[in-house]
Design an enzyme around this catalytic site. Structure first.
Site, PDB file in Angstrom:
ATOM      1  N   CYS A  78       5.798  -0.061  -0.300  1.00 43.08           N
ATOM      2  CA  CYS A  78       4.848  -0.363  -0.726  1.00 43.08           C
ATOM      3  C   CYS A  78       4.734  -1.441  -2.027  1.00 43.08           C
ATOM      4  O   CYS A  78       5.552  -2.328  -2.263  1.00 43.08           O
ATOM      5  CB  CYS A  78       3.725   0.734  -0.983  1.00 43.08           C
ATOM      6  SG  CYS A  78       2.204   0.294  -1.004  1.00 43.08           S
ATOM      7  N   LYS A 130       9.986   7.345  -2.620  1.00 36.75           N
ATOM      8  CA  LYS A 130       9.924   6.056  -2.875  1.00 36.75           C
ATOM      9  C   LYS A 130       9.751   6.133  -4.913  1.00 36.75           C
ATOM     10  O   LYS A 130       9.757   7.009  -5.419  1.00 36.75           O
ATOM     11  CB  LYS A 130       8.361   6.043  -2.372  1.00 36.75           C
ATOM     12  CG  LYS A 130       7.034   4.889  -3.049  1.00 36.75           C
ATOM     13  CD  LYS A 130       6.367   4.669  -2.910  1.00 36.75           C
ATOM     14  CE  LYS A 130       5.679   3.229  -3.707  1.00 36.75           C
ATOM     15  NZ  LYS A 130       3.801   4.286  -3.112  1.00 36.75           N
ATOM     16  N   GLU A 189       1.950   4.177   5.107  1.00 35.75           N
ATOM     17  CA  GLU A 189       2.071   4.313   3.973  1.00 35.75           C
ATOM     18  C   GLU A 189       0.902   5.094   4.743  1.00 35.75           C
ATOM     19  O   GLU A 189       0.187   4.866   4.124  1.00 35.75           O
ATOM     20  CB  GLU A 189       2.249   3.782   2.821  1.00 35.75           C
ATOM     21  CG  GLU A 189       2.414   5.593   1.524  1.00 35.75           C
ATOM     22  CD  GLU A 189       2.540   4.225   0.266  1.00 35.75           C
ATOM     23  OE1 GLU A 189       2.897   4.971  -0.459  1.00 35.75           O
ATOM     24  OE2 GLU A 189       2.208   2.942   0.424  1.00 35.75           O
TER      25      GLU A 189
END
Length: 474
Positions: free
Chosen positions: A221, A189, A88
């Site tokens: 994440c 995300k 990321e």
């Protein structure tokens, strides 16, 4: 034998859960491959020296990272990698405070469910797609699946009441290209972590792609700590593998990158390919290739400035025909005979735990807080180190709020026997055997073991940790 931190933790964010999944089996060997070759790259990202005033200037600033991507992908390709995962924010870094700061670095990324597009062979089909074209050609030229994290700029209209004033949404996005360079997956995300430069999607996306060696889900994440999208990908969409770009800042003792990501693979019976940024001065480090049986490879270095490419053969998994089983970790009546009042209260990760100090070589202890009781059975070589067994059940406020239930055995970083606030990378002592379990309120449990080696965190070898509804044993 292991030292430092041994923990069993359950993490739930506001009415959300992380779920234990039933065992998955190896693919039958008759005429079919049993392994694929995976690569992950931990990138020491090069940050832009100043904000780009145009798209072309932004592209020139991103190319030092893309050139490194090419070097690493070419190496992985020569080693026969079937898939590679990059981190990321690995293309442009994370130092953007506002949407306008990052806007020139972004591209329009079409929905591959709606269009059939190979950027490497159709680079002019859409405007300003130089980064996607580069990544597409990288996948194509190495004949591998490629997973990267990049920024998507999606137009919106006045008819959308939530459309930003600049006329477009900006999303933190994972993109996947197949062996021919075709764009096959795009994921926005959902759970942003202090990312004011991006927008949150209106609803979670459950994105997966099929390969000849498994069904892969993807998320990013902070998503890993939430029910959506992670759990439905496993339960409903039957993914066998996860590709996970991340910019993960360690939050010890139980939210280190290698510790938590490897525990997810064990708890949910998936292969888990995690690629992190490498910036040790800011606690960004820790990438790995993990399986339900443990870690095949990981990189964790707090002092070395360079990134690292990991390449390993990974067992191919397949779903059982039966539904996933949620097995609840429980305590027996016999475990409760060892209950005792805590010796002291200490803070871990800003939360106040009830702790019992370990004073003998062999022992059994149960300690409780609120609705959670945790049981420990241990056998160690000698009585050394400031070890304590603790329990926490309650709302975690830091970077939250969210609900935590944790059973944890760790060496406190202070000489004060009643202070576990400070963690340590240099633990003392060895344990021959440890069993930990608790009466968690749900079956959503992840088991984790970290050890230390000269100031760096380490993981146990494969098959060293046993985990089921009876807790975990090492």
């Amino acid at each position: 034998m292991m030292d430092n931190i041994i923990s069993l933790c359950r993490i739930v964010f506001t009415l959300i859960s992380i779920v234990y999944v039933s065992e998955m089996s190896r693919l039958p060997t008759s005429g079919k491959p049993t392994f694929y070759t995976a690569a992950v790259y931990e990138n020491a990202v090069v940050f832009p020296e100043k904000r780009a005033s145009s798209y072309d200037e932004a592209v020139s600033q991103m190319f030092p990272n893309l050139d490194e991507y090419k070097r690493q992908a070419d190496i992985a390709g020569t080693l026969g990698a079937d898939i590679i995962v990059f981190p990321e924010d690995g293309i442009y870094g994370y130092l953007f405070a506002t949407p306008s700061d990052i806007e020139n670095y972004l591209e329009y990324i079409p929905d591959p469910a709606q269009v059939d597009w190979t950027p490497c062979t159709e680079p002019l089909r859409y405007e300003r797609t130089k980064i996607q074209t580069f990544l597409s050609c990288l996948a194509k030229n190495n004949s591998m699946y490629l997973v990267a994290n990049y920024g998507d700029k999606q137009p919106c209209h006045d008819t959308d009441p939530n459309c930003p004033k600049n006329g477009h949404y900006q999303y933190n996005t994972n993109i996947v290209f197949d062996r021919n360079g075709k764009l096959i997956a795009r994921y926005h995300k959902q759970n942003l972590f202090f990312e004011s430069q991006f927008n949150t999607p209106a609803s979670p996306e459950f994105i997966y792609f099929d390969t000849e060696f498994g069904r892969f889900g993807t998320f990013t994440c902070f998503d890993i700590l939430f029910h959506d999208p992670a759990i439905p990908l496993i339960e409903k969409y039957n993914v066998t593998d996860i590709v996970f770009p991340t910019a993960w800042m360690d939050a010890l003792p139980f939210l280190s990158a290698i510790g938590y990501h490897s525990s997810f693979a064990v708890a949910y019976n998936v292969n888990f390919l995690s690629a992190n940024l490498h910036q040790p001065s800011k606690r960004f480090q820790g990438s790995g290739i993990y399986t339900p049986k443990g870690s095949l490879a990981f990189y964790y270095n707090r002092s070395f400035p360079d990134g690292r490419l990991l390449v390993k053969d990974v067992p191919i998994l397949m779903n059982n025909s039966k539904r996933f089983e949620k097995k609840k970790v429980t305590l027996d009546t016999s475990d409760m005979q060892f209950i005792q009042r805590h010796d002291f209260q200490g803070r871990v990760f800003k939360d106040r735990y009830n702790f019992v100090s370990l004073r003998s070589k062999v022992g059994n202890v149960t300690v409780c807080q609120a609705d959670l009781c945790c049981y420990l059975s241990y056998n160690r070589v000698e009585v050394t180190g400031n070890y304590a067994f603790g329990v926490f059940s309650g709302v975690h406020e830091r970077h939250g709020p969210y609900y935590l239930q944790v059973c944890i055995l760790l060496e406190c970083g202070s000489d004060n026997a009643t202070d576990c606030y400070h963690f340590t990378f240099l633990a003392n002592g060895y344990f021959n055997n440890i069993t930990i379990k608790g009466n968690f309120s749900t079956p959503y449990v992840t088991p984790q073991v970290l050890t230390t080696d000269n100031g760096n965190l380490e993981l146990l070898p494969p098959n060293a940790l046993k985990f089921n509804e009876r807790g975990f044993n090492v």
